[in-house]
Design a protein around this motif. Structure first.
Motif, PDB file in Angstrom:
ATOM      1  N   PRO A 183      96.306  27.683   4.845  1.00  0.00           N
ATOM      2  CA  PRO A 183      95.746  28.678   4.245  1.00  0.00           C
ATOM      3  C   PRO A 183      96.913  29.917   3.713  1.00  0.00           C
ATOM      4  N   ILE A 184      97.834  29.920   4.295  1.00  0.00           N
ATOM      5  CA  ILE A 184      98.762  31.302   4.254  1.00  0.00           C
ATOM      6  C   ILE A 184      99.131  31.403   2.770  1.00  0.00           C
ATOM      7  N   PRO A 185      99.639  30.256   2.091  1.00  0.00           N
ATOM      8  CA  PRO A 185     100.132  30.495   0.684  1.00  0.00           C
ATOM      9  C   PRO A 185      99.116  31.267  -0.297  1.00  0.00           C
ATOM     10  N   PRO A 186      97.714  30.469  -0.088  1.00  0.00           N
ATOM     11  CA  PRO A 186      96.602  31.306  -1.082  1.00  0.00           C
ATOM     12  C   PRO A 186      96.061  32.551  -0.432  1.00  0.00           C
ATOM     13  N   LEU A 187      96.364  32.868   0.759  1.00  0.00           N
ATOM     14  CA  LEU A 187      95.808  33.902   1.542  1.00  0.00           C
ATOM     15  C   LEU A 187      96.911  35.228   0.998  1.00  0.00           C
ATOM     16  N   VAL A 188      98.389  34.988   0.722  1.00  0.00           N
ATOM     17  CA  VAL A 188      99.270  35.904   0.431  1.00  0.00           C
ATOM     18  C   VAL A 188      98.970  36.018  -1.039  1.00  0.00           C
ATOM     19  N   ASP A 189      98.852  34.907  -1.984  1.00  0.00           N
ATOM     20  CA  ASP A 189      98.470  35.089  -3.149  1.00  0.00           C
ATOM     21  C   ASP A 189      97.304  36.112  -3.571  1.00  0.00           C
ATOM     22  N   LEU A 190      96.267  36.031  -2.714  1.00  0.00           N
ATOM     23  CA  LEU A 190      95.092  37.025  -2.920  1.00  0.00           C
ATOM     24  C   LEU A 190      95.488  38.260  -2.412  1.00  0.00           C
ATOM     25  N   LEU A 191      96.256  38.429  -1.251  1.00  0.00           N
ATOM     26  CA  LEU A 191      96.734  39.687  -0.734  1.00  0.00           C
ATOM     27  C   LEU A 191      97.552  40.627  -1.789  1.00  0.00           C
ATOM     28  N   LYS A 192      98.318  39.816  -2.645  1.00  0.00           N
ATOM     29  CA  LYS A 192      98.978  40.318  -3.760  1.00  0.00           C
ATOM     30  C   LYS A 192      98.162  40.786  -4.965  1.00  0.00           C
ATOM     31  N   THR A 193      97.162  40.106  -5.143  1.00  0.00           N
ATOM     32  CA  THR A 193      96.389  40.559  -6.440  1.00  0.00           C
ATOM     33  C   THR A 193      95.049  41.299  -6.159  1.00  0.00           C
ATOM     34  N   CYS A 194      94.754  41.530  -4.896  1.00  0.00           N
ATOM     35  CA  CYS A 194      93.316  41.992  -4.754  1.00  0.00           C
ATOM     36  C   CYS A 194      93.829  43.711  -4.263  1.00  0.00           C
ATOM     37  N   LYS A 195      92.694  44.329  -4.507  1.00  0.00           N
ATOM     38  CA  LYS A 195      92.685  45.867  -4.236  1.00  0.00           C
ATOM     39  C   LYS A 195      92.895  45.945  -2.535  1.00  0.00           C
ATOM     40  N   LYS A 196      94.028  46.769  -2.254  1.00  0.00           N
ATOM     41  CA  LYS A 196      94.448  46.805  -1.131  1.00  0.00           C
ATOM     42  C   LYS A 196      93.405  47.382  -0.142  1.00  0.00           C
ATOM     43  N   SER A 197      92.596  48.196  -0.564  1.00  0.00           N
ATOM     44  CA  SER A 197      91.589  48.919   0.087  1.00  0.00           C
ATOM     45  C   SER A 197      90.099  48.151   0.367  1.00  0.00           C
ATOM     46  N   SER A 198      90.118  46.923  -0.272  1.00  0.00           N
ATOM     47  CA  SER A 198      88.806  46.033  -0.369  1.00  0.00           C
ATOM     48  C   SER A 198      88.583  45.402   0.804  1.00  0.00           C
ATOM     49  N   LYS A 199      87.341  44.985   0.843  1.00  0.00           N
ATOM     50  CA  LYS A 199      86.911  44.180   2.063  1.00  0.00           C
ATOM     51  C   LYS A 199      87.743  42.656   1.897  1.00  0.00           C
ATOM     52  N   THR A 200      88.008  42.293   0.743  1.00  0.00           N
ATOM     53  CA  THR A 200      88.712  41.197   0.644  1.00  0.00           C
ATOM     54  C   THR A 200      89.945  41.297   1.409  1.00  0.00           C
ATOM     55  N   ALA A 201      90.728  42.207   1.276  1.00  0.00           N
ATOM     56  CA  ALA A 201      91.948  42.588   2.009  1.00  0.00           C
ATOM     57  C   ALA A 201      91.783  42.476   3.231  1.00  0.00           C
ATOM     58  N   GLU A 202      90.785  43.531   3.805  1.00  0.00           N
ATOM     59  CA  GLU A 202      90.672  43.349   5.017  1.00  0.00           C
ATOM     60  C   GLU A 202      90.431  42.292   5.934  1.00  0.00           C
ATOM     61  N   LYS A 203      89.476  41.085   5.254  1.00  0.00           N
ATOM     62  CA  LYS A 203      89.465  40.006   5.890  1.00  0.00           C
ATOM     63  C   LYS A 203      90.609  39.150   5.967  1.00  0.00           C
ATOM     64  N   CYS A 204      91.326  39.370   4.648  1.00  0.00           N
ATOM     65  CA  CYS A 204      92.610  38.526   4.340  1.00  0.00           C
ATOM     66  C   CYS A 204      93.448  38.818   5.877  1.00  0.00           C
ATOM     67  N   THR A 205      93.689  40.019   5.905  1.00  0.00           N
ATOM     68  CA  THR A 205      94.474  40.413   7.116  1.00  0.00           C
ATOM     69  C   THR A 205      94.289  40.388   8.571  1.00  0.00           C
ATOM     70  N   ALA A 206      92.750  40.171   8.688  1.00  0.00           N
ATOM     71  CA  ALA A 206      92.264  40.039   9.864  1.00  0.00           C
ATOM     72  C   ALA A 206      92.414  38.452  10.192  1.00  0.00           C
ATOM     73  N   LEU A 207      92.225  37.603   9.012  1.00  0.00           N
ATOM     74  CA  LEU A 207      92.416  36.273   9.329  1.00  0.00           C
ATOM     75  C   LEU A 207      93.953  35.831   9.341  1.00  0.00           C
ATOM     76  N   MET A 208      94.963  36.715   8.808  1.00  0.00           N
ATOM     77  CA  MET A 208      96.347  36.549   9.122  1.00  0.00           C
ATOM     78  C   MET A 208      96.712  36.845  10.431  1.00  0.00           C
TER      79      MET A 208
END
Length: 374
Positions: A183-208
């Motif tokens: 999952p790391i490559p798509p997670l990184v891609d999502l982190l690059k494109t999503c708003k850094k203060s979003s819930k998506t970024a929060e869960k991406c980094t929590a999972l990471m």
């Protein structure tokens, strides 16, 4: 004559209860069009009402059967009704899985399922919030498909897939299954494109943060172009919670193998963000940031008494190692600002202490007077 509108206290009137009973009769009928109408009505009524979710819990088995229908209208109506039934209702979440809903829902995750893929991803997100369901969903084969949605799904399904994977990751046995799906490559891609203060970024980094606890996760993150940088960017401009997970991710890497990961982290310009966290982050972020700063300098161990192991000395040592002039200048500016903020905080603390009266400072009567006037 009894009123047929909703009472002020929120209780259902005879008319409302009659509508519920009628809808339940229709959902249990053998007429496909009646079932679709009933499923749509259940979806509508349970959208915002926990009470209706309780009333319609007996509709779960026929709705799950509808998921296997050859009619696209029936499957979509049933899926959306089940999704609303599961929201904020632990009992319904468990009942839906126990009734056999996972197999058809997972089939909707397959590529080419059009709008059903989005609905199925949202359903799994909701169902995975239940601790009872986490191991069952993990063993169902859903995880690789959720990771695939991270790669090729719609923006909304990607966001839902991240949250679902995060939910599943809190059951430790699922972490290895998530890692196997790469999952790391798509997670990184999502982190690059999503708003850094979003819930998506929060869960991406929590999972990471959880995934880099494994060697495969650390290797994948550093091997992915811009992987460490994506985490550093969240550390700099994410929400407080996202920044806590981002610094936790980098700290886990450095604590595991400092020699291997120190340089990849340093070269992405992490120092200014860490400095800011030491004074403006959550208590956990502050502690993690200070620990990481110590690990990032040449020697992680305290120096001689001539150079005390203060945060300022640690950072000065780090700045002297940065060859990039822009990074070095930014780090120096951040250090100056950090010292200024720290001094202001210390001054406010001293002023507050000076205002606090204790039995040893003043007579008891005066102390009581000060407290009562607040």
């Amino acid at each position: 004559m009894e009123s047929e509108s909703t009472h002020p206290d929120g209780e259902e009137t005879p008319r409302t209860i009659s509508a519920v009973d009628q809808t339940l009769l229709l959902i249990h009928s053998d007429d496909p069009s009646s079932q679709i109408h009933a499923a749509q009505e259940i979806r509508r009524l349970t959208k915002t009402s926990h009470r209706f979710r309780r009333h319609f819990s007996s509709a779960v088995p026929p709705l799950v059967l509808m998921l296997r229908s050859s009619s696209p209208s029936a499957t979509e109506a049933a899926l959306l009704a089940l999704l609303n039934l599961a929201v904020k209702d632990e009992t319904n979440k468990v009942c839906i899985v126990n009734a056999g809903a996972l197999e058809p829902i997972i089939s909707f995750l397959q590529p080419g399922s059009s709008n059903l893929q989005d609905h199925a991803t949202a359903s799994l997100l909701t169902l995975s919030a239940s601790s009872v369901n986490k191991p069952i969903i993990g063993a169902s084969g859903a995880i690789p498909l959720l990771v695939e949605i991270l790669r090729h799904g719609s923006p909304q399904s990607k966001a839902d897939a991240v949250l679902a994977l995060y939910n599943l990751s809190t059951y430790s046995d699922n972490l290895s299954l998530i890692l196997e799906a790469e999952p790391i490559p798509p997670l990184v891609d999502l982190l690059k494109t999503c708003k850094k203060s979003s819930k998506t970024a929060e869960k991406c980094t929590a999972l990471m943060e959880s995934l880099v606890g494994f060697d495969e996760g650390r290797t994948a993150l550093t091997s992915e172009e811009g992987g460490v940088l994506a985490v550093v960017e969240v550390l700099e401009s994410g929400s407080l919670q996202s920044r806590e997970h981002a610094v936790g991710t980098l700290l886990t890497m450095c604590q595991t193998d400092r020699c291997k990961y120190r340089e990849p982290i340093l070269k992405e310009g992490v120092i200014p963000g860490l400095l800011e966290l030491t004074v403006q982050g959550t208590p956990k972020s502050q502690s993690k940031a200070q620990t990481l700063l110590r690990l990032l300098r040449n020697s992680p161990y305290p120096r001689s008494e001539l150079e005390p192991d203060t945060l300022e000395n640690i950072v000065c040592n780090l700045i002297s190692q940065i060859e990039d002039k822009d990074q070095s200048g930014k780090a120096k500016q951040m250090l100056s600002e950090m010292v200024q903020v720290s001094m202001e905080q210390s001054l406010r603390h001293l002023q507050q202490r000076a205002l606090v009266c204790t039995p040893g400072d003043l007579p008891i009567a005066s102390c009581a007077s000060e407290v009562s006037s607040k």
